[in-house]
Write an enzyme that holds these catalytic residues in place. Structure first.
Site, PDB file in Angstrom:
ATOM      1  N   LYS A  52       0.877  -1.173   0.000  1.00 40.61           N
ATOM      2  CA  LYS A  52       0.000   0.000   0.000  1.00 40.61           C
ATOM      3  C   LYS A  52       0.909   1.216   0.000  1.00 40.61           C
ATOM      4  O   LYS A  52       2.052   1.143   0.461  1.00 40.61           O
ATOM      5  CB  LYS A  52      -0.878   0.007   1.260  1.00 40.61           C
ATOM      6  CG  LYS A  52      -2.178   0.750   1.096  1.00 40.61           C
ATOM      7  CD  LYS A  52      -3.258  -0.155   0.507  1.00 40.61           C
ATOM      8  CE  LYS A  52      -4.567   0.568   0.351  1.00 40.61           C
ATOM      9  NZ  LYS A  52      -5.662  -0.358   0.032  1.00 40.61           N
ATOM     10  N   ASN A 166     -15.668   6.136  -5.592  1.00 42.62           N
ATOM     11  CA  ASN A 166     -15.594   5.041  -6.565  1.00 42.62           C
ATOM     12  C   ASN A 166     -16.390   3.830  -6.083  1.00 42.62           C
ATOM     13  O   ASN A 166     -17.291   3.344  -6.771  1.00 42.62           O
ATOM     14  CB  ASN A 166     -14.118   4.672  -6.817  1.00 42.62           C
ATOM     15  CG  ASN A 166     -14.003   3.412  -7.654  1.00 42.62           C
ATOM     16  OD1 ASN A 166     -14.077   2.314  -7.129  1.00 42.62           O
ATOM     17  ND2 ASN A 166     -13.872   3.559  -8.955  1.00 42.62           N
ATOM     18  N   SER A 294      -7.761  -5.798 -10.929  1.00 35.53           N
ATOM     19  CA  SER A 294      -6.399  -5.297 -11.144  1.00 35.53           C
ATOM     20  C   SER A 294      -5.501  -6.425 -11.646  1.00 35.53           C
ATOM     21  O   SER A 294      -4.663  -6.239 -12.528  1.00 35.53           O
ATOM     22  CB  SER A 294      -5.814  -4.724  -9.845  1.00 35.53           C
ATOM     23  OG  SER A 294      -6.220  -3.400  -9.657  1.00 35.53           O
TER      24      SER A 294
HETATM   25  N1  LIG Z   1     -10.901   2.003  -5.094  1.00 32.82           N
HETATM   26  C1  LIG Z   1     -10.755   0.702  -4.944  1.00 32.82           C
HETATM   27  O1  LIG Z   1     -10.593  -0.036  -5.940  1.00 32.82           O
HETATM   28  C2  LIG Z   1     -10.791   0.081  -3.591  1.00 32.82           C
HETATM   29  C3  LIG Z   1     -11.127   0.795  -2.469  1.00 32.82           C
HETATM   30  N2  LIG Z   1     -11.261   0.159  -1.263  1.00 32.82           N
HETATM   31  C4  LIG Z   1     -11.634   0.872  -0.068  1.00 32.82           C
HETATM   32  O2  LIG Z   1     -12.924   1.462  -0.235  1.00 32.82           O
HETATM   33  C5  LIG Z   1     -13.011   2.681   0.507  1.00 32.82           C
HETATM   34  C6  LIG Z   1     -13.430   3.810  -0.428  1.00 32.82           C
HETATM   35  O3  LIG Z   1     -12.463   3.916  -1.466  1.00 32.82           O
HETATM   36  P1  LIG Z   1     -12.792   4.705  -2.811  1.00 32.82           P
HETATM   37  O4  LIG Z   1     -14.251   4.656  -3.104  1.00 32.82           O
HETATM   38  O5  LIG Z   1     -11.820   4.247  -3.809  1.00 32.82           O
HETATM   39  O6  LIG Z   1     -12.400   6.176  -2.403  1.00 32.82           O
HETATM   40  P2  LIG Z   1     -12.918   7.554  -3.046  1.00 32.82           P
HETATM   41  O7  LIG Z   1     -11.896   8.554  -2.695  1.00 32.82           O
HETATM   42  O8  LIG Z   1     -13.304   7.364  -4.459  1.00 32.82           O
HETATM   43  O9  LIG Z   1     -14.268   7.833  -2.227  1.00 32.82           O
HETATM   44  C7  LIG Z   1     -14.277   7.968  -0.848  1.00 32.82           C
HETATM   45  C8  LIG Z   1     -15.663   8.410  -0.434  1.00 32.82           C
HETATM   46  O10 LIG Z   1     -15.724   8.463   0.993  1.00 32.82           O
HETATM   47  C9  LIG Z   1     -16.343   9.699   1.351  1.00 32.82           C
HETATM   48  N3  LIG Z   1     -15.961  10.057   2.709  1.00 32.82           N
HETATM   49  C10 LIG Z   1     -14.763  10.474   3.171  1.00 32.82           C
HETATM   50  N4  LIG Z   1     -14.855  10.750   4.489  1.00 32.82           N
HETATM   51  C11 LIG Z   1     -16.134  10.477   4.845  1.00 32.82           C
HETATM   52  C12 LIG Z   1     -16.838  10.555   6.058  1.00 32.82           C
HETATM   53  N5  LIG Z   1     -16.243  10.964   7.166  1.00 32.82           N
HETATM   54  N6  LIG Z   1     -18.166  10.202   6.066  1.00 32.82           N
HETATM   55  C13 LIG Z   1     -18.776   9.782   4.941  1.00 32.82           C
HETATM   56  N7  LIG Z   1     -18.144   9.686   3.753  1.00 32.82           N
HETATM   57  C14 LIG Z   1     -16.838  10.029   3.722  1.00 32.82           C
HETATM   58  C15 LIG Z   1     -15.855  10.671   0.303  1.00 32.82           C
HETATM   59  O11 LIG Z   1     -16.650  11.832   0.256  1.00 32.82           O
HETATM   60  C16 LIG Z   1     -16.023   9.807  -0.933  1.00 32.82           C
HETATM   61  O12 LIG Z   1     -17.375   9.808  -1.363  1.00 32.82           O
HETATM   62  C17 LIG Z   1     -11.647   2.869   1.171  1.00 32.82           C
HETATM   63  O13 LIG Z   1     -11.676   2.285   2.451  1.00 32.82           O
HETATM   64  C18 LIG Z   1     -10.718   2.055   0.265  1.00 32.82           C
HETATM   65  O14 LIG Z   1      -9.552   1.625   0.920  1.00 32.82           O
HETATM   66  C19 LIG Z   1     -11.065  -1.194  -1.141  1.00 32.82           C
HETATM   67  C20 LIG Z   1     -10.726  -1.941  -2.217  1.00 32.82           C
HETATM   68  C21 LIG Z   1     -10.472  -1.351  -3.512  1.00 32.82           C
HETATM   69  O1  LIG Z   2      -6.367  -2.869  -7.141  1.00 33.95           O
HETATM   70  C1  LIG Z   2      -5.431  -2.988  -6.370  1.00 33.95           C
HETATM   71  O2  LIG Z   2      -4.337  -3.397  -6.715  1.00 33.95           O
HETATM   72  C2  LIG Z   2      -5.524  -2.603  -4.921  1.00 33.95           C
HETATM   73  C3  LIG Z   2      -6.868  -2.191  -4.429  1.00 33.95           C
HETATM   74  C4  LIG Z   2      -6.772  -1.801  -2.985  1.00 33.95           C
HETATM   75  O3  LIG Z   2      -6.058  -0.893  -2.634  1.00 33.95           O
HETATM   76  C5  LIG Z   2      -7.517  -2.532  -1.974  1.00 33.95           C
HETATM   77  O4  LIG Z   2      -8.052  -3.604  -2.268  1.00 33.95           O
HETATM   78  O5  LIG Z   2      -7.570  -2.069  -0.819  1.00 33.95           O
END
Ligand SMILES: NC(=O)C1=CN([C@@H]2O[C@H](COP(=O)(O)OP(=O)(O)OC[C@H]3O[C@@H](n4cnc5c(N)ncnc54)[C@H](O)[C@@H]3O)[C@@H](O)[C@H]2O)C=CC1
Ligand SMILES: O=C(O)CCC(=O)C(=O)O
Length: 361
Positions: A52, A166, A294
Site C-alpha cells: 500500500k 468510486n 487489477s
Molecule cells: N478504489 C478501490 O478499488 C478500492 C477501495 N477500497 C476501499 O474502499 C473505501 C473507499 O475507497 P474509494 O471509493 O476508492 O475512495 P474515493 O476517494 O473514491 O471515495 C471515498 C468516499 O468516501 C467519502 N468520505 C470520506 N470521508 C467520509 C466521512 N467521514 N463520512 C462519509 N463519507 C466520507 C468521500 O466523500 C467519498 O465519497 C476505502 O476504504 C478504500 O480503501 C477497497 C478496495 C479497492
Molecule cells: O487494485 C489494487 O491493486 C488494490 C486495491 C486496494 O487498494 C484494496 O483492495 O484495498
C-alpha cells in the site's frame, strides 16, 4: 508526508495495493492496509503479496496541476521500488485512473514503457474494461453470495451506504439496478435519506453537476453519523476505516454489514455486533473485486491482449463466488465466523507457500 510500505516478501508474485491520498494517512495505517492486502490477495487466490502507499494530503484542496506534480515527485521517489514484477500500485481513496496515468508516465521516463506497472489506469493507456466499477461490482457479488446463504436477495432489501466515491457509487448503482432500495447515502459533504429508496442515477447526476450530496431534491438530508445506525437491512461502509466502534456498534440496526471499506469495524465493535447477531462480511473478501480485476488488468498488459467487459465481469463473479464458498468451508471446518474464516483461508495459503519455499524457521 510520503510513504510506501511493502510489507510482504515476494512469495507468490509482486506486491499489490492501492495508493491513498488522505489527510489521515500515516505509516502505521499504510502498514496495516498493506497487511490487509496480503490476506486479501490470498483469499482471492491471486498471485500477489500485499502493499500500500499513501500521501498525507487532502486531494480536494489541490488543483489538478498540483496533484500531478505531487504524484510525479512521489513517483520519482518510489520508481525503484515499484515495477511490473515487484510492486504494482493501483487507486485507493483519493486517487483514480488519472493518478495512475501520471505514475505510469513518470515511471516510464526511468524504465521505459511498462503499462503493467500500475493497474486501474485509463482504458486508453492499457487499463482494463470493468476495473473502475470492479470493487463496487465485487461488493455486490459478495452481497449476493451472502444473502443467498440466508435465503434472501438484493431485490426488495433496504441498504445504507457510507461513502459515494468510486466504491460506494458503483455499489449503489448496481444495487439500485438489481431492485435493492438504497434508503441512505453519505459522503464527506453530507448525507441523504429516503425511506422509499433514493433514485441513484439522479443522485449520481446531482453529485456530478454540484460535487456534493447537498440540496438533492429526491431525498431528505440527514446527520451523516446517523447513517451507520439508520434502520436498514444491509449497511455498506465504503469510506474510512474504524467507523464502527464501541461508541456506535450497539446501535447498528442492520442485519448484515458488507465491509466495502478497508477495516471499517474495529475489534470491539466486531464483538458487539456478533453478540447482536449482525452478520459481518469482512473487508478482505468483500472488497477484493478491485484487486481481482487489477490482477486481470496486469495479466492483459503482460499478454498484450484486451478482454471484453463481459469476460472481465463474468470472471470476477467466478472469483468472488469461489472465494465465498472457500471461506464458508473454513467457517464450517473451524466453527468460526466469516472474518475468522476469511483470515484462516488467507493465512493458510500464505503459510503453504512459505513452507513450500522452505522458509520455515
Ligand atoms: N478504489 C478501490 O478499488 C478500492 C477501495 N477500497 C476501499 O474502499 C473505501 C473507499 O475507497 P474509494 O471509493 O476508492 O475512495 P474515493 O476517494 O473514491 O471515495 C471515498 C468516499 O468516501 C467519502 N468520505 C470520506 N470521508 C467520509 C466521512 N467521514 N463520512 C462519509 N463519507 C466520507 C468521500 O466523500 C467519498 O465519497 C476505502 O476504504 C478504500 O480503501 C477497497 C478496495 C479497492
Ligand atoms: O487494485 C489494487 O491493486 C488494490 C486495491 C486496494 O487498494 C484494496 O483492495 O484495498
Amino acid at each position: 508526508m510520503l510513504d510506501l510500505e511493502c510489507n510482504m516478501i515476494m512469495l507468490v508474485g509482486p506486491m499489490k495495493g492501492g495508493i491513498r491520498y488522505h489527510p489521515e494517512v500515516d505509516p502505521d495505517e499504510v502498514n496495516a492496509l498493506a497487511q490487509l492486502m496480503t490476506w486479501k490477495s490470498a483469499v482471492a487466490d491471486i498471485p500477489y503479496g500485499g502493499a500500500k502507499g499513501g500521501i498525507g494530503c487532502n486531494p480536494g484542496d489541490l488543483s489538478k496541476s498540483e496533484l500531478e506534480r505531487l504524484t510525479r515527485v512521489f513517483t520519482q521517489k518510489i520508481h525503484d521500488l515499484i515495477g511490473v514484477h515487484t510492486d504494482v500500485p493501483a487507486p485507493d481513496m483519493g486517487t483514480n485512473a488519472q493518478t495512475m496515468a501520471w505514475i505510469l508516465d513518470e515511471y516510464s521516463k526511468f524504465h521505459g514503457h511498462s503499462p503493467a506497472v500500475v493497474t486501474g489506469k485509463p482504458i486508453d493507456l492499457g487499463g482494463s474494461l470493468g476495473r473502475e466499477a470492479a470493487t463496487g461490482r465485487g461488493v455486490v457479488f459478495a452481497a449476493e453470495a451472502l444473502l443467498a446463504e440466508h435465503g434472501k436477495a438484493i431485490k426488495g432489501l433496504t441498504f445504507a451506504i457510507q461513502g459515494f466515491g468510486n466504491v460506494g457509487s458503483w455499489a449503489a448503482k448496481l444495487i439500485h439496478e438489481r431492485g435493492g432500495k438504497v434508503i441512505a447515502v453519505s459522503d464527506i459533504t453530507g448525507a441523504v435519506k429516503n425511506p422509499n429508496g433514493i433514485d441513484i442515477p439522479e443522485l449520481l447526476r446531482h453529485k456530478e453537476s454540484t460535487g456534493s450530496l447537498k440540496d438533492f431534491q429526491g431525498a431528505d438530508s440527514m446527520d451523516a453519523n446517523e447513517l451507520l445506525v439508520h434502520k436498514c437491512d444491509v449497511l455498506i461502509p465504503c469510506a474510512l476505516g474504524g467507523v464502527l466502534h464501541r461508541g456506535n456498534a450497539a446501535d447498528v440496526k442492520a442485519k448484515f454489514i458488507i465491509e466495502a471499506a478497508n477495516h471499517p469495524t474495529d475489534p470491539e465493535a466486531d464483538e458487539i455486533l456478533a453478540k447482536k447477531g449482525v452478520v459481518v462480511l469482512p473487508d478482505i473478501y468483500a472488497n477484493s473485486g478491485g484487486v481481482t480485476v487489477s490482477y486481470f488488468e496486469w495479466v492483459q498488459n503482460i499478454q498484450g491482449f484486451m478482454w471484453d467487459e463481459q469476460q472481465v465481469n463474468r470472471t470476477l463473479q467466478n472469483y468472488m463466488t469461489r472465494a465465498f464458498h472457500n471461506i464458508k468451508n473454513m467457517c464450517q471446518t473451524h466453527d468460526c465466523n466469516l472474518r475468522m474464516g476469511a483470515f484462516t483461508l488467507g493465512v493458510s495459503r500464505v503459510a503453504r507457500a512459505t513452507l513450500l519455499r522452505g522458509w520455515e524457521a
